[in-house]
Motif scaffolding. Structure first.
Motif, PDB file in Angstrom:
ATOM      1  N   GLY A  42       0.745  -1.229  -0.009  1.00 35.74           N
ATOM      2  CA  GLY A  42       0.032   0.082   0.008  1.00 35.74           C
ATOM      3  C   GLY A  42       0.905   1.178   0.151  1.00 35.74           C
ATOM      4  N   THR A  43       0.087   2.556  -0.213  1.00 38.85           N
ATOM      5  CA  THR A  43       0.977   3.522  -0.088  1.00 38.85           C
ATOM      6  C   THR A  43       0.842   4.379   1.338  1.00 38.85           C
ATOM      7  OG1 THR A  43      -0.015   4.302  -2.320  1.00 38.85           O
ATOM      8  CG2 THR A  43       0.869   6.061  -1.011  1.00 38.85           C
ATOM      9  N   PRO A  44       2.104   4.555   1.762  1.00 42.62           N
ATOM     10  CA  PRO A  44       2.101   5.037   3.144  1.00 42.62           C
ATOM     11  C   PRO A  44       1.496   6.313   3.246  1.00 42.62           C
ATOM     12  CG  PRO A  44       4.382   4.548   2.368  1.00 42.62           C
ATOM     13  CD  PRO A  44       3.339   4.295   1.231  1.00 42.62           C
ATOM     14  N   ARG A  45       0.866   6.541   4.470  1.00 41.19           N
ATOM     15  CA  ARG A  45       0.089   7.864   4.740  1.00 41.19           C
ATOM     16  C   ARG A  45       0.337   8.278   6.138  1.00 41.19           C
ATOM     17  NH1 ARG A  45      -2.970   3.468   4.104  1.00 41.19           N
ATOM     18  NH2 ARG A  45      -4.075   2.464   5.803  1.00 41.19           N
ATOM     19  N   ARG A  46       0.706   9.441   6.392  1.00 45.72           N
ATOM     20  CA  ARG A  46       1.019   9.771   7.715  1.00 45.72           C
ATOM     21  C   ARG A  46      -0.393   9.938   8.437  1.00 45.72           C
ATOM     22  NH1 ARG A  46       3.427  15.761   9.958  1.00 45.72           N
ATOM     23  NH2 ARG A  46       3.819  14.910  11.986  1.00 45.72           N
ATOM     24  N   LEU A  47       0.099   9.703   9.809  1.00 41.65           N
ATOM     25  CA  LEU A  47      -1.189   9.389  10.724  1.00 41.65           C
ATOM     26  C   LEU A  47      -1.183  10.573  11.788  1.00 41.65           C
ATOM     27  CD1 LEU A  47      -0.144   5.863  12.155  1.00 41.65           C
ATOM     28  CD2 LEU A  47      -2.129   6.538  10.602  1.00 41.65           C
ATOM     29  N   THR A  48      -0.314  11.281  11.923  1.00 40.79           N
ATOM     30  CA  THR A  48      -0.750  12.654  12.728  1.00 40.79           C
ATOM     31  C   THR A  48      -0.280  13.957  11.847  1.00 40.79           C
ATOM     32  OG1 THR A  48       1.537  12.476  13.570  1.00 40.79           O
ATOM     33  CG2 THR A  48      -0.054  11.026  14.636  1.00 40.79           C
ATOM     34  N   SER A  49      -0.460  15.048  12.780  1.00 36.93           N
ATOM     35  CA  SER A  49      -0.072  16.259  12.040  1.00 36.93           C
ATOM     36  C   SER A  49       0.679  17.281  12.923  1.00 36.93           C
ATOM     37  CB  SER A  49      -1.470  17.084  11.694  1.00 36.93           C
ATOM     38  OG  SER A  49      -2.180  17.268  12.820  1.00 36.93           O
ATOM     39  N   GLY A  50       1.210  16.664  14.023  1.00 32.18           N
ATOM     40  CA  GLY A  50       2.095  17.347  14.960  1.00 32.18           C
ATOM     41  C   GLY A  50       3.449  17.566  14.729  1.00 32.18           C
ATOM     42  N   GLY A  51       4.123  18.648  15.324  1.00 26.60           N
ATOM     43  CA  GLY A  51       5.468  18.871  14.726  1.00 26.60           C
ATOM     44  C   GLY A  51       6.492  18.306  15.714  1.00 26.60           C
ATOM     45  N   ASP A  52       6.064  17.365  16.515  1.00 27.56           N
ATOM     46  CA  ASP A  52       7.161  16.956  17.222  1.00 27.56           C
ATOM     47  C   ASP A  52       7.710  15.744  16.489  1.00 27.56           C
ATOM     48  OD1 ASP A  52       6.795  18.743  19.321  1.00 27.56           O
ATOM     49  OD2 ASP A  52       5.844  17.346  20.764  1.00 27.56           O
ATOM     50  N   LEU A  53       8.914  15.183  16.853  1.00 30.34           N
ATOM     51  CA  LEU A  53       9.458  13.813  16.413  1.00 30.34           C
ATOM     52  C   LEU A  53       8.692  12.871  16.941  1.00 30.34           C
ATOM     53  CD1 LEU A  53      13.291  14.609  16.462  1.00 30.34           C
ATOM     54  CD2 LEU A  53      11.785  14.785  14.422  1.00 30.34           C
ATOM     55  N   GLU A  54       8.443  11.871  16.102  1.00 29.72           N
ATOM     56  CA  GLU A  54       7.535  10.691  16.606  1.00 29.72           C
ATOM     57  C   GLU A  54       8.291   9.291  16.109  1.00 29.72           C
ATOM     58  OE1 GLU A  54       3.587  13.120  14.917  1.00 29.72           O
ATOM     59  OE2 GLU A  54       4.535  11.502  13.936  1.00 29.72           O
ATOM     60  N   TYR A  55       8.148   8.480  17.122  1.00 30.56           N
ATOM     61  CA  TYR A  55       9.244   7.299  17.398  1.00 30.56           C
ATOM     62  C   TYR A  55       8.126   6.131  17.938  1.00 30.56           C
ATOM     63  CZ  TYR A  55      13.007  10.498  16.361  1.00 30.56           C
ATOM     64  OH  TYR A  55      13.866  11.612  15.962  1.00 30.56           O
ATOM     65  N   ALA A  56       8.876   4.954  17.679  1.00 32.06           N
ATOM     66  CA  ALA A  56       8.321   3.680  18.203  1.00 32.06           C
ATOM     67  C   ALA A  56       6.906   3.244  18.266  1.00 32.06           C
ATOM     68  CB  ALA A  56       9.081   3.638  19.748  1.00 32.06           C
ATOM     69  N   PRO A  57       6.373   3.399  17.193  1.00 32.54           N
ATOM     70  CA  PRO A  57       4.954   3.020  17.220  1.00 32.54           C
ATOM     71  C   PRO A  57       4.734   1.552  17.585  1.00 32.54           C
ATOM     72  CG  PRO A  57       5.616   3.132  15.000  1.00 32.54           C
ATOM     73  CD  PRO A  57       6.653   3.553  15.760  1.00 32.54           C
ATOM     74  N   ALA A  58       3.564   1.176  18.465  1.00 34.04           N
ATOM     75  CA  ALA A  58       3.133  -0.120  18.848  1.00 34.04           C
ATOM     76  C   ALA A  58       1.729  -0.203  18.509  1.00 34.04           C
ATOM     77  CB  ALA A  58       3.614  -0.463  19.791  1.00 34.04           C
TER      78      ALA A  58
END
Length: 208
Positions: free
Chosen positions: A33-49
């Motif tokens: 599939g085509t990747p789509r961003r999940l959030t709109s915040g400005g902070d760096l985001e890591y380690a999803p589970a």
């Protein structure tokens, strides 16, 4: 869409993949599939589970001004902050019933101008998935810049927390890595497996 380096993968129901790339969270349908961003915040985001039911995603954020937090993003919803205190957090993981999240918390080195790899130690904590007080469980060694941080997980019944740690060793020896567990209050520590050196270890959902 060129995302660069992809890290911190999590898969739900064999159909969806969520990952972090260039400090942002993306989701895509498997296999192509085509990747789509999940959030709109400005902070760096890591380690999803993913949560066990696949309906929520836990992840951590960071910015150099305010620090970071653990968050939960419900499917189609708005991110909800889990932690109350700004810190360097990493590797959140849900309990099997989705009610709690376990994660790593740093010693504060990043607030003193150092990199995460310079943390004096890491701490295993858990908190209610709905948000609330962070409960200290146990401290683990900082494994250094070039080795993976511990990735704590709950046991199948939610009564224990598994994690890896390095044993003490002489300067000329390679430290042995242990897979250990403790109760949620940090008591009854048990070492289950030992290796001459291991980067990561994960217990299956049925703990077998």
């Amino acid at each position: 869409l060129q995302l660069g380096r992809v890290r911190d993968l999590s898969i739900a129901d064999g159909k969806r993949l969520v990952f972090s790339a260039v400090g942002r969270l993306y989701e895509m349908d498997l296999p192509s599939g085509t990747p789509r961003r999940l959030t709109s915040g400005g902070d760096l985001e890591y380690a999803p589970a993913f949560s066990p039911d696949g309906r929520s995603i836990a992840y951590v954020t960071w910015n150099d001004r305010e620090g970071g937090h653990v968050w939960v993003l419900p499917t189609g919803g708005t991110p909800r902050r889990v932690t109350q205190e700004s810190a360097q957090y990493a590797n959140p993981s849900f309990a099997s019933d989705g009610s709690r999240i376990v994660y790593l918390k740093g010693s504060g080195a990043t607030f003193r101008g150092n990199d995460p790899g310079d943390e004096l130690w890491h701490e295993v904590h858990w908190a209610p998935a709905e948000g609330g007080a962070s409960h200290y469980v146990i401290g683990v060694k900082n494994r250094g810049q070039n080795r993976r941080m511990a990735r704590p997980t709950f046991s199948a019944d939610g009564q224990r927390i598994f994690y890896i740690d390095d044993e003490d060793a002489k300067p000329t020896e390679v430290p042995r890595t242990t897979l250990s567990s403790v109760r949620l209050d940090g008591t009854d520590a048990r070492a289950h497996l030992r290796w001459p050196k291991a980067e990561e270890a994960a217990v299956s959902p049925d703990a077998r």
